[in-house]
Design an enzyme around this catalytic site. Sequence first.
Site, PDB file in Angstrom:
ATOM      1  N   ARG A 281      44.399  44.466  10.031  1.00  0.00           N
ATOM      2  CA  ARG A 281      44.383  45.864  10.480  1.00  0.00           C
ATOM      3  C   ARG A 281      43.983  45.962  11.960  1.00  0.00           C
ATOM      4  NH1 ARG A 281      44.928  49.599   6.688  1.00  0.00           N
ATOM      5  NH2 ARG A 281      43.495  51.140   7.563  1.00  0.00           N
TER       6      ARG A 281
ATOM      7  N   TYR B 242      55.283  53.213  -1.803  1.00  0.00           N
ATOM      8  CA  TYR B 242      54.479  54.245  -1.121  1.00  0.00           C
ATOM      9  C   TYR B 242      54.122  55.409  -2.049  1.00  0.00           C
ATOM     10  CZ  TYR B 242      54.961  52.118   3.522  1.00  0.00           C
ATOM     11  OH  TYR B 242      54.861  51.281   4.622  1.00  0.00           O
TER      12      TYR B 242
ATOM     13  N   PHE C 175      55.446  63.572   4.819  1.00  0.00           N
ATOM     14  CA  PHE C 175      56.275  62.539   5.443  1.00  0.00           C
ATOM     15  C   PHE C 175      56.865  61.542   4.437  1.00  0.00           C
ATOM     16  CE2 PHE C 175      51.772  61.202   5.850  1.00  0.00           C
ATOM     17  CZ  PHE C 175      51.796  59.978   5.198  1.00  0.00           C
TER      18      PHE C 175
ATOM     19  N   GLU D 299      49.675  45.525  -3.839  1.00  0.00           N
ATOM     20  CA  GLU D 299      50.846  45.420  -2.943  1.00  0.00           C
ATOM     21  C   GLU D 299      51.458  44.024  -2.999  1.00  0.00           C
ATOM     22  OE1 GLU D 299      49.728  46.730   0.981  1.00  0.00           O
ATOM     23  OE2 GLU D 299      49.570  48.819   0.338  1.00  0.00           O
TER      24      GLU D 299
ATOM     25  N   THR E 118      47.356  53.533  12.862  1.00  0.00           N
ATOM     26  CA  THR E 118      48.702  53.927  12.405  1.00  0.00           C
ATOM     27  C   THR E 118      49.588  54.474  13.526  1.00  0.00           C
ATOM     28  OG1 THR E 118      47.669  54.527  10.312  1.00  0.00           O
ATOM     29  CG2 THR E 118      49.923  55.289  10.657  1.00  0.00           C
TER      30      THR E 118
ATOM     31  N   ARG F  26      50.907  47.568  17.118  1.00  0.00           N
ATOM     32  CA  ARG F  26      51.503  48.909  17.075  1.00  0.00           C
ATOM     33  C   ARG F  26      51.551  49.543  18.466  1.00  0.00           C
ATOM     34  NH1 ARG F  26      48.649  50.567  11.401  1.00  0.00           N
ATOM     35  NH2 ARG F  26      50.438  50.273  10.022  1.00  0.00           N
TER      36      ARG F  26
ATOM     37  N   ASN G 122      56.220  52.419  13.075  1.00  0.00           N
ATOM     38  CA  ASN G 122      55.064  51.780  13.710  1.00  0.00           C
ATOM     39  C   ASN G 122      55.023  50.259  13.533  1.00  0.00           C
ATOM     40  OD1 ASN G 122      54.424  51.819  11.027  1.00  0.00           O
ATOM     41  ND2 ASN G 122      52.442  52.808  11.255  1.00  0.00           N
TER      42      ASN G 122
ATOM     43  N   HIS H 223      53.039  46.975   8.657  1.00  0.00           N
ATOM     44  CA  HIS H 223      52.174  47.546   7.618  1.00  0.00           C
ATOM     45  C   HIS H 223      51.164  46.498   7.199  1.00  0.00           C
ATOM     46  CE1 HIS H 223      50.877  49.396   3.825  1.00  0.00           C
ATOM     47  NE2 HIS H 223      50.989  48.182   3.322  1.00  0.00           N
TER      48      HIS H 223
ATOM     49  N   LYS I  30      58.409  46.055   9.674  1.00  0.00           N
ATOM     50  CA  LYS I  30      59.218  47.190   9.233  1.00  0.00           C
ATOM     51  C   LYS I  30      60.618  47.174   9.884  1.00  0.00           C
ATOM     52  CE  LYS I  30      55.297  50.211   8.211  1.00  0.00           C
ATOM     53  NZ  LYS I  30      54.768  51.589   8.319  1.00  0.00           N
TER      54      LYS I  30
HETATM   55  P1  CMP Z   1      51.721  52.297   6.771  1.00  0.00           P
HETATM   56  O1  CMP Z   1      50.566  51.497   7.228  1.00  0.00           O
HETATM   57  O2  CMP Z   1      52.925  51.567   6.286  1.00  0.00           O
HETATM   58  O3  CMP Z   1      51.231  53.293   5.621  1.00  0.00           O
HETATM   59  C1  CMP Z   1      51.843  54.538   5.362  1.00  0.00           C
HETATM   60  C2  CMP Z   1      52.870  54.873   6.385  1.00  0.00           C
HETATM   61  O4  CMP Z   1      53.209  56.229   6.435  1.00  0.00           O
HETATM   62  C3  CMP Z   1      52.318  54.589   7.768  1.00  0.00           C
HETATM   63  O5  CMP Z   1      52.198  53.224   7.985  1.00  0.00           O
HETATM   64  C4  CMP Z   1      53.326  55.309   8.635  1.00  0.00           C
HETATM   65  O6  CMP Z   1      54.514  54.562   8.799  1.00  0.00           O
HETATM   66  C5  CMP Z   1      53.602  56.532   7.760  1.00  0.00           C
HETATM   67  N1  CMP Z   1      52.830  57.695   8.195  1.00  0.00           N
HETATM   68  C6  CMP Z   1      51.508  57.877   8.130  1.00  0.00           C
HETATM   69  N2  CMP Z   1      51.156  59.096   8.608  1.00  0.00           N
HETATM   70  C7  CMP Z   1      52.313  59.675   8.981  1.00  0.00           C
HETATM   71  C8  CMP Z   1      52.634  60.936   9.553  1.00  0.00           C
HETATM   72  N3  CMP Z   1      51.690  61.844   9.823  1.00  0.00           N
HETATM   73  N4  CMP Z   1      53.927  61.218   9.803  1.00  0.00           N
HETATM   74  C9  CMP Z   1      54.892  60.309   9.515  1.00  0.00           C
HETATM   75  N5  CMP Z   1      54.649  59.087   8.962  1.00  0.00           N
HETATM   76  C10 CMP Z   1      53.382  58.777   8.715  1.00  0.00           C
END
Ligand code: CMP
Length: 132
Positions: free
Chosen positions: A85, A49, A57, A126, A91, A102, A112, A115, A9
């Site tokens: 994962r 997304y 968010f 994806e 996450t 992460r 984070n 992905h 990212k």
């Molecule tokens: P990712 O694995 O890319 O999938 C969805 C993304 O949304 C996640 O990683 C985070 O970057 C973001 N995300 C998930 N939950 C939250 C949250 N509660 N607040 C802000 N961002 C979030």
Amino acid sequence: MEKTLAIIKPDAVKKKLIGPIIQRIEQEGFEINEMKMIHLSKKEAEGFYAVHKDKPFYSSLTDFMSSGKIVLMVLERENAIEKWRQVMGVTDPALADPGTLRHTYGFSIERNATHGSDALDTAKWEINYFFK
Ligand code: CMP
């Protein structure tokens, strides 16, 4: 062999973490089948997304994901989706296990670092979104 989509990212690209993250990917036994660096438009980030479009968010996430370059990879190995994962960790970097990407490189639940796809059908969707 299974395939998954991995993204480095914008936060991790800006912090010059492409090298260490790719090194870890190779150490963990993944083959990198495809790889490219792009800068997503806001619209492309929203499309990727779209599953989160009703989440509070969504707007901030898609701003962030279109804020700088990202690295896209198709990773292949046995059990690739679950393994990637595990290597990333959960996450929220604050809750991720020590040693995960992460935990080591993430800054916040949004920023984070990486992905990964969460299931076989989403991995196919994806991968197809970025590698037609
Ligand atoms: P990712 O694995 O890319 O999938 C969805 C993304 O949304 C996640 O990683 C985070 O970057 C973001 N995300 C998930 N939950 C939250 C949250 N509660 N607040 C802000 N961002 C979030």
